[in-house]
Design an enzyme around this catalytic site. Structure first.
Site, short mmCIF file in Angstrom:
data_model
loop_
_atom_site.label_atom_id
_atom_site.label_comp_id
_atom_site.label_asym_id
_atom_site.label_seq_id
_atom_site.Cartn_x
_atom_site.Cartn_y
_atom_site.Cartn_z
N LYS A 1 0.84 -1.21 0.00
CA LYS A 1 0.00 0.00 0.00
C LYS A 1 0.87 1.26 0.00
O LYS A 1 0.62 2.21 -0.74
CB LYS A 1 -0.93 -0.01 1.23
CG LYS A 1 -1.66 1.29 1.48
CD LYS A 1 -2.61 1.65 0.36
CE LYS A 1 -3.06 3.08 0.43
NZ LYS A 1 -3.89 3.48 -0.70
N CYS B 1 -2.99 10.82 1.40
CA CYS B 1 -2.30 9.57 1.06
C CYS B 1 -0.89 9.77 0.51
O CYS B 1 0.08 9.30 1.09
CB CYS B 1 -3.15 8.77 0.09
SG CYS B 1 -4.67 8.23 0.87
N1 LIG Z 1 -9.00 9.45 2.02
C1 LIG Z 1 -8.61 8.60 1.09
O1 LIG Z 1 -8.86 8.79 -0.10
C2 LIG Z 1 -7.88 7.37 1.45
C3 LIG Z 1 -7.59 6.44 0.45
C4 LIG Z 1 -6.92 5.27 0.79
C5 LIG Z 1 -6.56 5.05 2.12
N2 LIG Z 1 -6.83 5.98 3.08
C6 LIG Z 1 -6.44 5.69 4.47
O2 LIG Z 1 -7.62 5.42 5.20
C7 LIG Z 1 -7.49 5.90 6.54
C8 LIG Z 1 -8.62 6.86 6.86
O3 LIG Z 1 -8.53 8.00 6.03
P1 LIG Z 1 -9.67 9.11 5.99
O4 LIG Z 1 -9.34 10.01 4.86
O5 LIG Z 1 -11.02 8.45 6.03
O6 LIG Z 1 -9.40 9.83 7.40
P2 LIG Z 1 -10.38 10.85 8.14
O7 LIG Z 1 -9.51 11.71 8.98
O8 LIG Z 1 -11.32 11.47 7.16
O9 LIG Z 1 -11.26 9.92 9.10
C9 LIG Z 1 -10.79 9.32 10.25
C10 LIG Z 1 -11.92 9.37 11.27
O10 LIG Z 1 -11.48 8.62 12.42
C11 LIG Z 1 -12.01 9.24 13.57
N3 LIG Z 1 -11.29 8.78 14.76
C12 LIG Z 1 -10.10 9.22 15.26
N4 LIG Z 1 -9.79 8.54 16.38
C13 LIG Z 1 -10.79 7.66 16.60
C14 LIG Z 1 -11.03 6.68 17.59
N5 LIG Z 1 -10.19 6.48 18.61
N6 LIG Z 1 -12.17 5.95 17.52
C15 LIG Z 1 -13.06 6.16 16.51
N7 LIG Z 1 -12.87 7.07 15.54
C16 LIG Z 1 -11.75 7.81 15.58
C17 LIG Z 1 -11.88 10.72 13.28
O11 LIG Z 1 -12.75 11.49 14.08
C18 LIG Z 1 -12.24 10.76 11.78
O12 LIG Z 1 -13.63 11.02 11.59
C19 LIG Z 1 -6.11 6.55 6.61
O13 LIG Z 1 -5.21 5.61 7.11
C20 LIG Z 1 -5.80 6.87 5.18
O14 LIG Z 1 -4.41 6.90 4.94
C21 LIG Z 1 -7.50 7.12 2.78
#
Ligand SMILES: NC(=O)c1ccc[n+]([C@@H]2O[C@H](COP(=O)([O-])OP(=O)(O)OC[C@H]3O[C@@H](n4cnc5c(N)ncnc54)[C@H](O)[C@@H]3O)[C@@H](O)[C@H]2O)c1
Length: 430
Positions: free
Chosen positions: A212, A266
């Site tokens: 990844k 990312c």
């Molecule tokens: N955004 C993308 O396009 C994308 C694509 C591929 C992979 N990812 C990966 O996916 C993961 C999530 O990304 P995202 O963009 O959705 O992040 P984001 O910040 O939008 O969402 C994360 C959520 O987790 C919540 N959170 C934090 N601590 C928490 C806890 N202890 N318990 C419950 N909820 C909690 C936050 O409040 C937030 O709403 C990351 O690791 C990112 O690298 C993201």
């Protein structure tokens, strides 16, 4: 398969559409997040994410699934645990000053360990420092007294969707999954295939985690390479986009196109997920580090381009009014985290320019952000086009130029302003 009952931990850009994808397929889904305001909004059917599927917006899908009683959001892990036996963890690992911050992930695991039951299946889908599932998550979850692979299933599967295409790509994007043992990998695969119709490859956890990270880094490096080609083309008097179009007619060449930098959660973070492990293992990542630096410098190059053009017209950047079109980190997105346009604005402000930025999709408010396109454009000396949004596709550029100061500078970071545009403007391209 019996009715799937699943909790998604973290309801952000990934977690919310993923929850709804499971709900749409008939699973009972509980979304868990720590943000009370987010939970409130979600339970009211409100979301700002620009995701669409089969003609419906994410908010419409959310309202539909709420009505069907297939999905709700909570901040109570205990409540979720009474209803589910599967968990997908999607909380992020932000990078602060080059260091991955594990606190969201560890705190999610510390909450989960209190409610974990024998027979549960936990799948981590966050992008992580290679080794995290076994070296961090497993250790915390085993504090429950339950053993991963024996008493509960533990798997890792990377998330590969692109924001804006989440619903479709949760179904069509091939996945890879690894488990702490074979039973975990198979159990994880089964839960993933509830939504995913594409191939799911089983491999070692460490391999899937590392794959990844390098998937993201290869894009970062490709873009950095193209940025250097763009600088070369500029001096050669060649059109960069035409250059890339021609090179890409070769069947084995796949150059990306240059833009205003690399943003989002990312790509810019990926190197910093690999670095800690590489340091531990004594491996050099010099090419990758150089690529990151090149991409980080693009906003500065853009500002110097517009500064130079204004100076040619006898103006200074300090005191000039610059319109910014787009603050999101990529086209047609509302996500302005780690966004190159913000970096451009920051440098412009440092240089003393007056900045009026407009992005109809980004909900966040900033001092330099305005609510109408015309407000940004009116009397501007220059304009930098950084992110495409639907509204910008309708722009009549000649009319726009009329609203700006005489002989304005237009810097097109998206290759979207017609090259034939006249009206006395000076058009520059990345
Ligand atoms: N955004 C993308 O396009 C994308 C694509 C591929 C992979 N990812 C990966 O996916 C993961 C999530 O990304 P995202 O963009 O959705 O992040 P984001 O910040 O939008 O969402 C994360 C959520 O987790 C919540 N959170 C934090 N601590 C928490 C806890 N202890 N318990 C419950 N909820 C909690 C936050 O409040 C937030 O709403 C990351 O690791 C990112 O690298 C993201």
């Amino acid at each position: 398969m019996k009715k799937l009952k699943i909790a998604v931990i973290g309801l952000g850009f990934i977690g919310l559409p993923l929850s709804l994808s499971y709900a749409r397929k008939g699973a009972h889904v509980v979304g868990i997040d720590v943000s009370e305001s987010l939970i409130k909004e979600i339970n009211q059917g409100i979301s700002h994410h620009l995701e669409f599927y089969e003609g419906k917006s994410l908010s419409e899908i959310l309202q539909e699934q709420r009505k069907e009683n297939r999905f709700y959001a909570t901040n109570h892990y205990e409540q979720a645990a009474q209803e589910v036996d599967h968990y997908i963890v999607t909380v992020g690992i932000p990078v602060r000053n080059g260091d991955p911050d594990f606190s969201y992930l560890t705190s999610a695991c510390e909450s989960l360990v209190k409610v974990l039951k024998r027979g549960d299946c936990v799948i981590l889908r966050s992008t992580v420092v290679p080794g995290t599932t076994e070296e961090v998550v497993k250790l915390i979850l085993e504090k429950s007294g339950l053993i991963a692979g024996e008493d509960f299933y533990l798997a890792y599967s990377s998330e590969r969707i692109a924001e804006g295409r989440a619903f479709e790509e949760f179904i069509t994007m091939p996945l890879a999954v690894g488990g702490v043992n074979e039973a975990s990998a198979l159990k994880g695969k089964e839960a993933l295939s509830f939504v995913t119709e594409a191939e799911i490859t089983i491999s070692q956890i460490k391999t899937v985690e590392t794959a990844k990270v390098i998937e993201n880094i290869q894009r970062d490096v490709n873009i950095a390479m193209v940025q250097q080609f763009a600088r070369f083309a500029e001096k050669m008097g060649i059109d960069t986009f035409e250059l890339i179009r021609v090179a890409n007619t070769h069947k084995r060449v796949q150059l990306l196109t240059p833009g205003p930098g690399v943003g989002g959660y990312c790509l810019p973070n990926a190197l910093y997920y690999l670095q800690p492990k590489a340091q531990e293992l004594g491996v050099s990542l010099s090419l990758l580090e150089m690529a990151r630096q090149i991409n980080d410098q693009v906003p500065r190059i853009l500002v110097s381009m517009i500064k130079h053009a204004l100076e040619q017209q006898g103006k200074t950047l300090a005191g000039s009014q610059i319109a910014i079109l787009g603050l999101a980190m990529k086209d047609f997105s509302n996500d302005d985290r780690i966004s190159p346009p913000h970096h451009v604005v920051e440098i412009l402000l440092e240089e003393g320019a007056v900045v009026k930025a407009y992005d109809p999709a980004v909900p966040a408010n900033y001092d330099f952000k305005v609510d109408e396109l015309n407000e940004a454009i009116q009397d501007a000396d220059g304009l930098i086009y950084l992110t495409v949004q639907e509204e910008f596709l309708e722009i009549n550029w000649l009319e726009m130029i009329k609203l700006m100061k005489k002989t304005p500078v237009l810097l097109d970071g998206k290759n979207r302003i017609p090259r034939s545009v006249e009206g006395g403007a000076l058009l520059l391209r990345i």
